[in-house]
Write a protein that holds these residues in place. Structure first.
Motif, PDB file in Angstrom:
ATOM      1  N   HIS A  44       0.840  -1.206   0.000  1.00 14.65           N
ATOM      2  CA  HIS A  44       0.000   0.000   0.000  1.00 14.65           C
ATOM      3  C   HIS A  44       0.865   1.242   0.000  1.00 14.65           C
ATOM      4  O   HIS A  44       0.609   2.202  -0.748  1.00 14.65           O
ATOM      5  CB  HIS A  44      -0.919  -0.024   1.221  1.00 14.65           C
ATOM      6  N   SER A  45       1.913   1.253   0.811  1.00 16.55           N
ATOM      7  CA  SER A  45       2.794   2.411   0.889  1.00 16.55           C
ATOM      8  C   SER A  45       3.505   2.655  -0.435  1.00 16.55           C
ATOM      9  O   SER A  45       3.638   3.811  -0.880  1.00 16.55           O
ATOM     10  CB  SER A  45       3.817   2.208   2.014  1.00 16.55           C
ATOM     11  N   LEU A  46       3.955   1.575  -1.093  1.00 17.77           N
ATOM     12  CA  LEU A  46       4.647   1.722  -2.371  1.00 17.77           C
ATOM     13  C   LEU A  46       3.721   2.294  -3.436  1.00 17.77           C
ATOM     14  O   LEU A  46       4.104   3.190  -4.194  1.00 17.77           O
ATOM     15  CB  LEU A  46       5.193   0.362  -2.814  1.00 17.77           C
ATOM     16  N   HIS A  47       2.487   1.799  -3.508  1.00 15.20           N
ATOM     17  CA  HIS A  47       1.547   2.288  -4.504  1.00 15.20           C
ATOM     18  C   HIS A  47       1.185   3.749  -4.275  1.00 15.20           C
ATOM     19  O   HIS A  47       1.097   4.536  -5.225  1.00 15.20           O
ATOM     20  CB  HIS A  47       0.279   1.426  -4.508  1.00 15.20           C
ATOM     21  N   MET A  48       0.986   4.123  -3.020  1.00 12.50           N
ATOM     22  CA  MET A  48       0.642   5.507  -2.740  1.00 12.50           C
ATOM     23  C   MET A  48       1.815   6.431  -3.070  1.00 12.50           C
ATOM     24  O   MET A  48       1.617   7.556  -3.546  1.00 12.50           O
ATOM     25  CB  MET A  48       0.246   5.665  -1.274  1.00 12.50           C
ATOM     26  N   GLN A  49       3.034   5.963  -2.856  1.00 14.14           N
ATOM     27  CA  GLN A  49       4.201   6.788  -3.129  1.00 14.14           C
ATOM     28  C   GLN A  49       4.433   6.952  -4.626  1.00 14.14           C
ATOM     29  O   GLN A  49       4.747   8.039  -5.103  1.00 14.14           O
ATOM     30  CB  GLN A  49       5.429   6.169  -2.468  1.00 14.14           C
ATOM     31  N   ILE A  50       4.265   5.868  -5.397  1.00 11.83           N
ATOM     32  CA  ILE A  50       4.575   5.906  -6.826  1.00 11.83           C
ATOM     33  C   ILE A  50       3.393   6.407  -7.652  1.00 11.83           C
ATOM     34  O   ILE A  50       3.547   7.247  -8.543  1.00 11.83           O
ATOM     35  CB  ILE A  50       5.001   4.504  -7.321  1.00 11.83           C
ATOM     36  N   LEU A  51       2.187   5.896  -7.358  1.00  8.09           N
ATOM     37  CA  LEU A  51       1.035   6.149  -8.221  1.00  8.09           C
ATOM     38  C   LEU A  51       0.011   7.097  -7.621  1.00  8.09           C
ATOM     39  O   LEU A  51      -0.769   7.707  -8.354  1.00  8.09           O
ATOM     40  CB  LEU A  51       0.354   4.822  -8.570  1.00  8.09           C
ATOM     41  N   GLY A  52      -0.053   7.170  -6.305  1.00  9.37           N
ATOM     42  CA  GLY A  52      -1.017   8.070  -5.688  1.00  9.37           C
ATOM     43  C   GLY A  52      -2.359   7.443  -5.414  1.00  9.37           C
ATOM     44  O   GLY A  52      -3.292   8.131  -4.999  1.00  9.37           O
ATOM     45  N   HIS A 170      -0.579  10.522 -20.096  1.00 13.55           N
ATOM     46  CA  HIS A 170       0.057  11.708 -19.533  1.00 13.55           C
ATOM     47  C   HIS A 170      -0.070  11.831 -18.023  1.00 13.55           C
ATOM     48  O   HIS A 170       0.681  12.607 -17.430  1.00 13.55           O
ATOM     49  CB  HIS A 170      -0.533  12.980 -20.169  1.00 13.55           C
ATOM     50  N   THR A 171      -0.982  11.134 -17.391  1.00 13.88           N
ATOM     51  CA  THR A 171      -1.215  11.314 -15.958  1.00 13.88           C
ATOM     52  C   THR A 171      -1.261   9.965 -15.264  1.00 13.88           C
ATOM     53  O   THR A 171      -1.342   8.921 -15.897  1.00 13.88           O
ATOM     54  CB  THR A 171      -2.550  12.049 -15.706  1.00 13.88           C
ATOM     55  N   ASN A 172      -1.209  10.016 -13.920  1.00 14.52           N
ATOM     56  CA  ASN A 172      -1.331   8.796 -13.127  1.00 14.52           C
ATOM     57  C   ASN A 172      -2.802   8.397 -13.022  1.00 14.52           C
ATOM     58  O   ASN A 172      -3.472   8.581 -12.003  1.00 14.52           O
ATOM     59  CB  ASN A 172      -0.749   9.004 -11.720  1.00 14.52           C
ATOM     60  N   LYS A 173      -3.333   7.888 -14.126  1.00 13.19           N
ATOM     61  CA  LYS A 173      -4.722   7.462 -14.189  1.00 13.19           C
ATOM     62  C   LYS A 173      -4.794   6.229 -15.069  1.00 13.19           C
ATOM     63  O   LYS A 173      -4.090   6.133 -16.090  1.00 13.19           O
ATOM     64  CB  LYS A 173      -5.595   8.588 -14.746  1.00 13.19           C
ATOM     65  N   CYS A 174      -5.622   5.272 -14.687  1.00 13.79           N
ATOM     66  CA  CYS A 174      -5.738   4.044 -15.465  1.00 13.79           C
ATOM     67  C   CYS A 174      -7.187   3.590 -15.520  1.00 13.79           C
ATOM     68  O   CYS A 174      -8.018   3.998 -14.692  1.00 13.79           O
ATOM     69  CB  CYS A 174      -4.859   2.923 -14.879  1.00 13.79           C
ATOM     70  N   ALA A 175      -7.498   2.771 -16.509  1.00 15.46           N
ATOM     71  CA  ALA A 175      -8.838   2.203 -16.678  1.00 15.46           C
ATOM     72  C   ALA A 175      -8.726   0.693 -16.672  1.00 15.46           C
ATOM     73  O   ALA A 175      -7.790   0.120 -17.259  1.00 15.46           O
ATOM     74  CB  ALA A 175      -9.472   2.692 -17.976  1.00 15.46           C
ATOM     75  N   LEU A 176      -9.678   0.037 -16.024  1.00 13.41           N
ATOM     76  CA  LEU A 176      -9.680  -1.420 -15.895  1.00 13.41           C
ATOM     77  C   LEU A 176     -11.058  -1.953 -16.242  1.00 13.41           C
ATOM     78  O   LEU A 176     -12.053  -1.570 -15.617  1.00 13.41           O
ATOM     79  CB  LEU A 176      -9.303  -1.824 -14.465  1.00 13.41           C
ATOM     80  N   SER A 190      -7.220  10.721  -5.644  1.00 13.80           N
ATOM     81  CA  SER A 190      -8.682  10.703  -5.544  1.00 13.80           C
ATOM     82  C   SER A 190      -9.151   9.367  -4.987  1.00 13.80           C
ATOM     83  O   SER A 190      -8.697   8.309  -5.428  1.00 13.80           O
ATOM     84  CB  SER A 190      -9.312  10.954  -6.916  1.00 13.80           C
ATOM     85  N   ASP A 191     -10.054   9.445  -4.020  1.00 15.28           N
ATOM     86  CA  ASP A 191     -10.658   8.231  -3.473  1.00 15.28           C
ATOM     87  C   ASP A 191     -11.872   7.788  -4.275  1.00 15.28           C
ATOM     88  O   ASP A 191     -12.411   6.702  -4.051  1.00 15.28           O
ATOM     89  CB  ASP A 191     -11.071   8.458  -2.017  1.00 15.28           C
ATOM     90  N   THR A 192     -12.341   8.638  -5.204  1.00 15.51           N
ATOM     91  CA  THR A 192     -13.493   8.305  -6.030  1.00 15.51           C
ATOM     92  C   THR A 192     -13.065   7.428  -7.199  1.00 15.51           C
ATOM     93  O   THR A 192     -12.121   7.769  -7.921  1.00 15.51           O
ATOM     94  CB  THR A 192     -14.163   9.586  -6.567  1.00 15.51           C
ATOM     95  N   VAL A 193     -13.744   6.311  -7.358  1.00 12.41           N
ATOM     96  CA  VAL A 193     -13.451   5.386  -8.462  1.00 12.41           C
ATOM     97  C   VAL A 193     -14.704   5.307  -9.337  1.00 12.41           C
ATOM     98  O   VAL A 193     -15.630   4.539  -9.049  1.00 12.41           O
ATOM     99  CB  VAL A 193     -13.061   3.985  -7.951  1.00 12.41           C
ATOM    100  N   PRO A 194     -14.771   6.100 -10.405  1.00 15.80           N
ATOM    101  CA  PRO A 194     -15.945   6.036 -11.288  1.00 15.80           C
ATOM    102  C   PRO A 194     -16.068   4.663 -11.936  1.00 15.80           C
ATOM    103  O   PRO A 194     -15.067   4.050 -12.345  1.00 15.80           O
ATOM    104  CB  PRO A 194     -15.663   7.124 -12.332  1.00 15.80           C
ATOM    105  N   THR A 195     -17.296   4.184 -12.037  1.00 18.94           N
ATOM    106  CA  THR A 195     -17.591   2.914 -12.708  1.00 18.94           C
ATOM    107  C   THR A 195     -18.441   3.215 -13.938  1.00 18.94           C
ATOM    108  O   THR A 195     -19.532   3.783 -13.830  1.00 18.94           O
ATOM    109  CB  THR A 195     -18.345   1.956 -11.767  1.00 18.94           C
ATOM    110  N   LEU A 196     -17.931   2.855 -15.099  1.00 16.63           N
ATOM    111  CA  LEU A 196     -18.601   3.161 -16.366  1.00 16.63           C
ATOM    112  C   LEU A 196     -19.389   1.948 -16.838  1.00 16.63           C
ATOM    113  O   LEU A 196     -18.828   0.859 -17.010  1.00 16.63           O
ATOM    114  CB  LEU A 196     -17.566   3.563 -17.430  1.00 16.63           C
TER     115      LEU A 196
END
Length: 560
Positions: A44-52, A170-176, A190-196
């Motif tokens: 968790h710490s690694l992900h928050m540090q690298i990706l946010g 360009h940004t630290n954002k991904c889609a799954l 952001s703690d909000t995770v939009p679901t499409l």
């Protein structure tokens, strides 16, 4: 190229790699992959540090999958007798002329004898034509799930909870994309995770963020392409269907592959059952089909980072490399089967690709000719640069088998790490794995062993992707069959300058590539050779997708 047996020359192979180790691959440091164990707090710490944002884990049990397939819905209704004309009308509506002929042929006692004989003769002709067509295009008889499983870049698309993944350029954002046909968007800070979700968003096979734009995401689906526009500052977790734009074309489904050019001006899509590659103007929802004889469809598309060329694989043993400035193409026949996957280096001068049924990686080298494919613009041969066939490490109970056919490949933007997802083979106890190569493009192309990426929870890799803007080397994202997504940093000092952290405000000129020999491997090999090129007439000038439109002004800045 002939289809005779080929003897592979001495080259880099998996036997030169360090043996796989126990534990989870954590990172690369000093040119070595480090494996070990990590607590949940460390991850968790690694992900928050690298990706946010925190680590991504999706449990299949928490997702609602489809309980009843569409063809089975008739079983829920009571049967009742209908006149033959009404059954015929329903069959025509459901299956066209073929369904009508079948209904007439089944109703011999209710239709005139002459009409019944004519329908029987017409059905025989239809069956003969269909069998001939299917022998030329074996992918046509497959149902949608099998078709997508065969032509997507994911190891187990049908059964895994994780289906498709895409980093924003360009940004630290991904889609799954998940097995329940939903798409989740994760964003740094952001703690909000939009679901499409959309009613036409079924069987998502590919995702692609629009470059030079913060909010546009394209999804390749069964019925076409769904283009989402999601405000990154919105706090809504369920954007409405009004945020989705549907791009559909007759006969162009299911869509299994999509790709944007580097300026976000044009989107291309492909379907294994449609011989046309569609070039979309998303703003006007119009498409120009680029169709060529042979191939039987388009199974994989990859636009080069400089937007100069497009790799277009087909379900048959040939692929094409399109020149996007003049819309001419070069046709490449392969020896055994179709092109499975491919990836470009950062300036679009080199293309790596693999062929289904072969455990080798091929290299094509291109030279900049000012937008003309030919006259030195493309390789005359495809050189074999790596052998990834099955290799055994250890012995006895400690024996580990890796290697085999390639499912997908990704090249990091710095051009110094290449990740190869190997399918494995259950019959020979060869497990799926990710092999990582160190790459060097200049002065000559070179592949060097780096190591294997392992999962401590015995999960098998499903997909791979490199983060496009990792400042300390490369960041490899791996989706596992357990529903977990891991991010492995590769720490190294790049031998070339990184691209700017923010997208350019104008179109950069194509970098001039010094002439290099087509076969960059030092050993000689039996090369693949391209068929003679067939010039493609320019797209009609009234079309919104004429080549001149590719030079449209770029966005001066990202939207908020």
């Amino acid at each position: 190229a002939s289809s005779g047996n080929r003897t592979l020359p001495t080259m880099i192979s998996l036997s030169m790699f360090p043996a796989p180790t126990c534990g989870t691959t954590l990172y690369e440091l000093n040119n070595e992959l480090v494996a070990g164990t990590q607590s949940d707090e460390d991850v968790h710490s690694l992900h928050m540090q690298i990706l946010g944002f925190p680590p991504i884990v999706v449990n299949k049990e928490s997702l609602k999958t489809h309980g009843r397939s569409e063809p089975c819905s008739r079983a829920a209704f009571l049967t009742h007798s209908e006149p033959v004309w009404k059954r015929g009308a329903n069959a025509w509506h459901d299956s066209g002329i073929y369904g009508l002929l079948q209904e007439i042929n089944k109703s011999a006692d209710e239709v005139p004898q002459m009409l019944w004989r004519i329908s029987g003769f017409a059905l025989t002709v239809c069956h003969w034509i269909t069998s001939l067509h299917r022998s030329l295009s074996p992918q046509l008889p497959l149902n949608t799930d099998d078709l997508l499983s065969q032509f997507t870049q994911v190891t187990d698309w049908k059964n895994c909870s994780l289906r498709v993944f895409s980093w924003h350029p360009h940004t630290n954002k991904c889609a799954l994309a998940l097995i329940d046909d939903s798409i989740r968007v994760y964003r740094a800070g952001s703690d909000t995770v939009p679901t499409l979700k959309h009613r036409l968003q079924k069987n998502v096979a590919a995702l692609a963020w629009k470059p030079l734009c913060a909010s546009v995401l394209a999804a390749a689906c069964q019925s076409g392409v769904v283009v989402w526009t999601v405000d990154p500052n919105s706090l809504s977790t369920r954007p409405s269907s009004g945020c989705a734009q549907i791009l559909s074309h007759p006969g162009h489904s299911p869509v299994t592959t999509i790709s944007w050019n580097s300026r976000g001006a044009t989107l291309v899509s492909g379907c294994p059952t449609d011989t046309s590659m569609l070039v979309w103007d998303v703003a006007t929802e119009t498409a120009v089909p680029l169709q060529r004889v042979g191939g039987g469809g388009v199974s994989f598309l990859s636009w080069s980072p400089d937007s100069g060329r497009i790799l277009a694989a087909t379900p048959s043993p040939l692929f094409r490399v399109w020149e996007s400035h003049t819309w001419t193409c070069e046709r490449w026949p392969t020896l055994r089967d179709r092109c499975q996957t491919g990836c470009w280096n950062g300036d679009g001068s080199r293309l790596l690709f693999t062929v289904l049924g072969e455990s080798v990686i091929y290299l094509l080298t291109f030279v900049d000719t000012g937008g003309v494919l030919g006259g030195g613009g493309g390789s005359q041969t495809a050189a074999v640069c790596a052998d990834v066939s099955q290799t055994v490490f250890g012995s006895g109970d400690n024996e580990i088998r890796v290697g085999g056919e390639v499912q997908s490949m990704v090249w990091d933007p710095s051009g110094e790490r290449l990740a190869v997802l190997l399918k494995g083979d259950p019959d020979t106890c060869t497990r799926p794995t990710v092999a990582v190569f160190k790459t060097r493009v200049r002065p000559v192309f070179e592949l060097l062993p780096c190591g294997f990426v392992q999962s401590g929870d015995k999960g098998s890799p499903q997909f791979i992707s490199f983060h496009p803007r990792f400042p300390k080397g490369a960041l490899l994202t791996v989706g596992w069959s357990t529903g977990r997504i891991s991010n492995i940093p590769f720490y190294f000092v790049s031998s070339q300058c990184y691209p700017p952290l923010h997208p350019p405000t104008c179109s950069p000129p194509r970098a001039s590539v010094p002439p290099v020999a087509p076969a960059t491997c030092s050993q000689s090999c039996d090369p693949l050779t391209p068929s003679p090129r067939s010039p493609v007439p320019p797209l009609p000038s009234p079309s919104p997708l004429s080549p001149s439109s590719l030079n449209a002004p770029l966005l001066s800045s990202l939207p908020p």
